[in-house]
Design an enzyme around this catalytic site. Structure first.
Site, mmCIF file in Angstrom:
data_model
loop_
_atom_site.group_PDB
_atom_site.id
_atom_site.type_symbol
_atom_site.label_atom_id
_atom_site.label_comp_id
_atom_site.label_asym_id
_atom_site.label_seq_id
_atom_site.Cartn_x
_atom_site.Cartn_y
_atom_site.Cartn_z
ATOM 1 C CD GLU A 50 10.136 18.131 -24.525
ATOM 2 O OE1 GLU A 50 11.318 18.504 -24.492
ATOM 3 O OE2 GLU A 50 9.764 17.072 -25.067
ATOM 4 C CD GLU B 154 9.409 12.740 -24.886
ATOM 5 O OE1 GLU B 154 8.579 13.453 -25.486
ATOM 6 O OE2 GLU B 154 9.309 12.462 -23.685
ATOM 7 C CB ALA C 268 3.834 17.257 -28.740
ATOM 8 N N GLY D 192 9.015 15.619 -28.431
ATOM 9 C CA GLY D 192 8.432 14.317 -28.723
ATOM 10 C C GLY D 192 9.159 13.622 -29.852
HETATM 11 N N1 T1G Z 1 3.911 22.283 -33.068
HETATM 12 C C1 T1G Z 1 3.159 23.040 -33.906
HETATM 13 N N2 T1G Z 1 3.665 23.942 -34.801
HETATM 14 C C2 T1G Z 1 4.997 24.080 -34.817
HETATM 15 C C3 T1G Z 1 5.859 23.338 -33.964
HETATM 16 C C4 T1G Z 1 5.252 22.414 -33.064
HETATM 17 N N3 T1G Z 1 5.976 21.653 -32.254
HETATM 18 N N4 T1G Z 1 7.135 23.727 -34.227
HETATM 19 C C5 T1G Z 1 7.068 24.653 -35.194
HETATM 20 N N5 T1G Z 1 5.800 24.869 -35.552
HETATM 21 C C6 T1G Z 1 5.344 25.788 -36.595
HETATM 22 C C7 T1G Z 1 5.669 27.225 -36.255
HETATM 23 O O1 T1G Z 1 4.656 27.778 -35.434
HETATM 24 C C8 T1G Z 1 5.711 27.849 -37.639
HETATM 25 O O2 T1G Z 1 4.355 28.025 -38.039
HETATM 26 C C9 T1G Z 1 6.282 26.742 -38.505
HETATM 27 O O3 T1G Z 1 6.064 25.518 -37.785
HETATM 28 C C10 T1G Z 1 7.773 26.904 -38.754
HETATM 29 O O4 T1G Z 1 8.367 27.026 -37.464
HETATM 30 C C11 T1G Z 1 5.440 15.214 -25.892
HETATM 31 C C12 T1G Z 1 5.166 17.742 -24.979
HETATM 32 C C13 T1G Z 1 11.452 23.064 -35.368
HETATM 33 C C14 T1G Z 1 13.467 24.444 -34.801
HETATM 34 O O5 T1G Z 1 9.475 22.909 -28.808
HETATM 35 O O6 T1G Z 1 11.855 24.903 -32.235
HETATM 36 O O7 T1G Z 1 7.135 17.675 -27.832
HETATM 37 O O8 T1G Z 1 4.438 30.541 -38.306
HETATM 38 O O9 T1G Z 1 9.174 29.381 -37.840
HETATM 39 O O10 T1G Z 1 12.724 28.696 -37.558
HETATM 40 O O11 T1G Z 1 7.374 15.511 -24.660
HETATM 41 O O12 T1G Z 1 9.926 25.502 -35.065
HETATM 42 O O13 T1G Z 1 4.779 29.036 -40.296
HETATM 43 O O14 T1G Z 1 2.531 29.200 -39.208
HETATM 44 O O15 T1G Z 1 9.978 28.010 -35.876
HETATM 45 O O16 T1G Z 1 12.816 26.678 -39.147
HETATM 46 C C15 T1G Z 1 8.645 20.328 -28.361
HETATM 47 C C16 T1G Z 1 9.368 23.874 -31.469
HETATM 48 C C17 T1G Z 1 7.157 20.464 -28.325
HETATM 49 C C18 T1G Z 1 10.026 22.561 -31.077
HETATM 50 C C19 T1G Z 1 12.023 25.029 -36.759
HETATM 51 N N6 T1G Z 1 9.165 20.837 -29.620
HETATM 52 N N7 T1G Z 1 9.739 24.288 -32.809
HETATM 53 O O17 T1G Z 1 12.414 26.387 -36.673
HETATM 54 O O18 T1G Z 1 10.682 27.416 -38.226
HETATM 55 S S1 T1G Z 1 6.496 19.885 -26.790
HETATM 56 C C20 T1G Z 1 9.534 22.137 -29.725
HETATM 57 C C21 T1G Z 1 10.967 24.825 -33.054
HETATM 58 C C22 T1G Z 1 6.750 18.217 -26.838
HETATM 59 C C23 T1G Z 1 6.699 15.999 -25.802
HETATM 60 C C24 T1G Z 1 6.481 17.455 -25.576
HETATM 61 C C25 T1G Z 1 11.179 25.348 -34.446
HETATM 62 C C26 T1G Z 1 12.035 24.435 -35.330
HETATM 63 P P1 T1G Z 1 4.000 29.292 -39.033
HETATM 64 P P2 T1G Z 1 9.567 28.077 -37.287
HETATM 65 P P3 T1G Z 1 12.230 27.348 -37.962
#
Ligand code: T1G
Length: 678
Positions: free
Chosen positions: A125, A105, A63, A102
């Site tokens: 999450e 999912e 998400a 997500g």
């Molecule tokens: N939402 C918004 N921005 C995100 C994002 C996300 N999910 N993931 C990464 N970014 C931005 C991050 O802030 C950075 O921005 C840029 O992308 C590059 O990220 C409904 C509720 C995917 C492994 O927890 O683990 O889904 O600093 O530096 O090292 O059930 O990003 O460039 O401006 O980390 O190559 C669940 C979180 C959400 C994954 C890539 N998903 N992201 O790593 O790049 S909750 C996560 C990561 C959810 C559902 C629930 C990592 C990555 P900027 P980065 P990276």
């Protein structure tokens, strides 16, 4: 605004493509586009199958975290996924990169999942203080069983495509460079067959057959999840998948998710998610600053720090030349490095080949001349300014121009060290935390003259070696140790005033730290820096050393330790402290745990405010990153500065006043104003 979702027809297969950089987060436009695309596929008889894939570096990575905390805008993800799964036409997820949260999912709501070998899938999450909120906790156990689902949902760590295939989460591993074509072929092969729906899966019988599974799993994770709310909620959600209908289970998941989302822990952990990424950015260093190539690293000192520092680079495949003053010290140091690697291999976290690969990149030497062609040299010698200046003087003579010269000093003045060279622009602090090959924090100390390209290079390199870096200005103790000294001052004062030292430790343990200051002292060794003269006793520590209480290694320090290193408070130590307090004329009194906590933590926040006011840290969230990664500040509070904002800066100011402790102007200003530091 054009939708980030487009569709392409390949014969009778509709390929739905998301192009939403940087990570195809499932923001509102993506969800709406997905919904429209599914409706397009369902309403067109010429379409007999659907493939969902993403452009860019990854399948949906979850998400859009930036939408959290804002009023929801439809369509919501669960509805979109239900419509997808209800299709009678096969829907195939084509996965590359990291299908997370997500994103995973979405894949679970598809009827099939194909992935390239390098892909990873996960439900992280819990690392945001949440649980999956789009039926992931209900579909996954039905597809792979509760036993395989629990580590994914509760631990939050991704698994490889191969492992995912092994548990039934991925149906087929396809060509690394032919994902779309292979996914289309796979989809075509499923046309005309009844579509398998995860929600109808029956793999979850282990969750029903073995009801103790969940308590056993919870017990196995006890240490890791201590204090966190989300992991327990995740276990309850997976358990519901085995005891409730799908509809009731989804309802249960939603209740748990909503409760977590509105809690302080998720706010803190989402704060940390962005804080960690922000810390790697230096506001006044242009993003396109050219980097200095670092192909060879030199490390001076093969002791605990030098060896640990070297291992970070060796493990990242970067050759290291390590220098010591004697062959014996060199052999001991490299021997310890090999032993550390072999212990890691014994735990299955690396192979024997990888150990040899890493050690094969190490060049021990007794001569400074062998450092001449290094692109970066890090000294990890004795913490004395004279010794450091001598080392940097030699480096200045020997090492090629343009190389970065870094000091691992934990509090000395990096400007003074830089002045010992003709190239102060290339001098920087790289303060690793012991054990340097394990602890994630790297304090990058920016000297007055440190060049932008040097800083940009070290920040990029920190990610390469798996560290979380934060920039500090030059001040005693930089960010972390400077704040730690305030906590230590109060800890020492409290036991002089009648607080039991084990109560001081307990307060920090209960707050969520891995251990308290006196336990820490025993672990590190009470005798570090002791003058070895038992007749000279001017402090509690010297009194303990004088009677051989050197810490855990001696079986006794502040605590007495049994063979299993279980600790018990010592009457002898209690008496030593009481004698000291009497000698200093300190009145003894009962001190509440609230007072102990406030006096240990509030002065740290106040020192953090001073660090910000002096510009020694770029932002308050950097201070949170330092304390969470360097000292075990509990992640679920977001770090000292975020925690202070959560309880109210005015609460901290009032507490400091109540205990007669200094309050910085900046602290007062912020408390009286926005209540926030940044
Ligand atoms: N939402 C918004 N921005 C995100 C994002 C996300 N999910 N993931 C990464 N970014 C931005 C991050 O802030 C950075 O921005 C840029 O992308 C590059 O990220 C409904 C509720 C995917 C492994 O927890 O683990 O889904 O600093 O530096 O090292 O059930 O990003 O460039 O401006 O980390 O190559 C669940 C979180 C959400 C994954 C890539 N998903 N992201 O790593 O790049 S909750 C996560 C990561 C959810 C559902 C629930 C990592 C990555 P900027 P980065 P990276």
């Amino acid at each position: 605004m054009t939708s980030p979702i487009r569709t392409e027809r390949h014969d009778n297969v509709l390929v739905v493509i998301s192009d939403n950089p940087p990570v195809n987060a499932l923001g509102q436009a993506v969800r709406a586009g997905l919904k429209d695309a599914i409706e397009e596929a369902m309403s067109d008889d010429a379409i007999e199958a659907v493939v969902i894939r993403c452009d860019g570096r990854t399948f949906f990575a979850g998400a859009d975290i930036t939408e959290f905390g804002k009023p929801p805008v439809g369509p919501n993800l669960p509805e979109t996924l239900d419509a997808m799964e209800a299709s009678d036409k096969p829907v195939v997820a084509a996965i590359h990169g990291t299908a997370l949260g997500g994103g995973c999912e979405v894949a679970l709501a598809c009827h099939y999942r194909v992935a390239v070998p390098s892909a990873k899938l996960g439900l992280p999450e819990v690392k945001l203080g949440l649980i999956p909120g789009a039926a992931g906790t209900q579909r996954l156990p039905r597809l792979v069983g509760a036993e395989a689902a629990l580590p994914l949902v509760v631990g939050g760590n991704p698994i490889s495509a191969k492992k995912a295939q092994g548990i039934g989460l991925v149906d087929e591993i396809v060509g690394e460079d032919s994902l779309e074509a292979d996914a289309i072929a796979f989809a075509k092969s499923k046309i005309g067959q009844p579509v398998p729906r995860a929600l109808e899966g029956t793999a979850n019988e282990d969750g029903v057959r073995d009801p103790d599974l969940f308590d056993r799993f919870r017990a196995s994770q006890a240490r890791k999840i201590r204090g966190f709310d989300a992991p327990n909620a995740a276990i309850e959600a997976v358990k519901a998948a085995g005891t409730m209908s799908y509809a009731e289970g989804v309802k249960k998941e939603r209740e748990l998710f909503t409760e977590l989302m509105s809690g302080t822990q998720s706010a803190a952990m989402r704060h940390y998610f962005f804080a960690e990424r922000a810390a790697n950015k230096i506001d006044d260093v242009p993003k396109d600053t050219p980097l200095i190539p670092v192909k060879k690293v030199g490390v001076i000192g093969a002791g605990t720090m030098g060896g640990g520092i070297s291992m970070n680079f060796l493990s990242a495949g970067i050759p290291v030349t390590i220098l010591e003053m004697s062959q014996d010290a060199l052999d001991r140091g490299t021997g310890t490095m090999r032993k550390n690697y072999e212990n890691t291999a014994k735990k299955g976290r690396m192979t024997a080949d990888q150990v040899e690969q890493a050690m094969g990149l190490l060049t021990p030497t007794l001569s400074y001349d062998d450092l001449a062609d290094c692109d970066l040299v890090i000294e990890a010698v004795y913490e004395s300014m004279d010794v450091k200046k001598e080392v940097f003087g030699k480096l200045d003579e020997v090492v090629k121009q343009g190389a970065i010269l870094a000091s691992n000093t934990s509090y000395l003045d990096v400007n003074e060290i830089a002045a010992a060279t003709q190239r102060p622009g290339y001098v920087v602090g790289m303060h690793f935390f012991s054990p340097a090959n394990i602890m994630k924090l790297l304090e990058v100390v920016r000297g007055e003259k440190t060049r932008d390209d040097v800083l940009a290079t070290v920040m990029k390199l920190s990610k390469t070696i798996g560290k979380v870096a934060a920039v500090s200005g030059v001040c005693p103790g930089f960010i972390g140790n400077r704040m730690l000294s305030k906590r230590q001052e109060q800890a020492n004062a409290l036991i002089m005033e009648g607080a039991n030292y084990w109560e001081v430790d307990e307060v920090l343990l209960d707050f969520g730290f891995p251990m308290g200051p006196f336990q820490m002292g025993d672990l590190a060794g009470i005798d570090i820096g002791w003058h070895r003269d038992p007749s000279k006793v001017t402090t509690v520590r010297e009194a303990l050393c004088a009677v051989g209480r050197f810490g855990q290694k001696a079986g006794k320090g502040f605590y007495d330790y049994d063979e299993a290193r279980q600790r018990t408070p010592s009457d002898e130590v209690k008496q030593i402290i009481a004698d000291f307090a009497a000698k200093e004329g300190k009145e003894q009194r009962e001190i509440s745990k609230d007072e102990i906590r406030e006096r240990l933590l509030y002065p740290m926040v106040n020192e953090g405010a001073k660090i910000l006011e002096e510009g020694m840290a770029q932002r308050a969230s950097d201070i949170d990153v330092v304390w969470i990664n360097g000292y075990g500040w509990p992640l679920y509070t977001g770090g000292p500065m975020f925690w202070a904002q959560t309880i109210g800066l005015h609460t901290v100011v009032e507490g400091l006043d109540k205990h007669g402790l200094p309050v910085s102007n900046y602290m007062c200003e912020r408390a009286a104003g926005s209540g926030k530091f940044d």
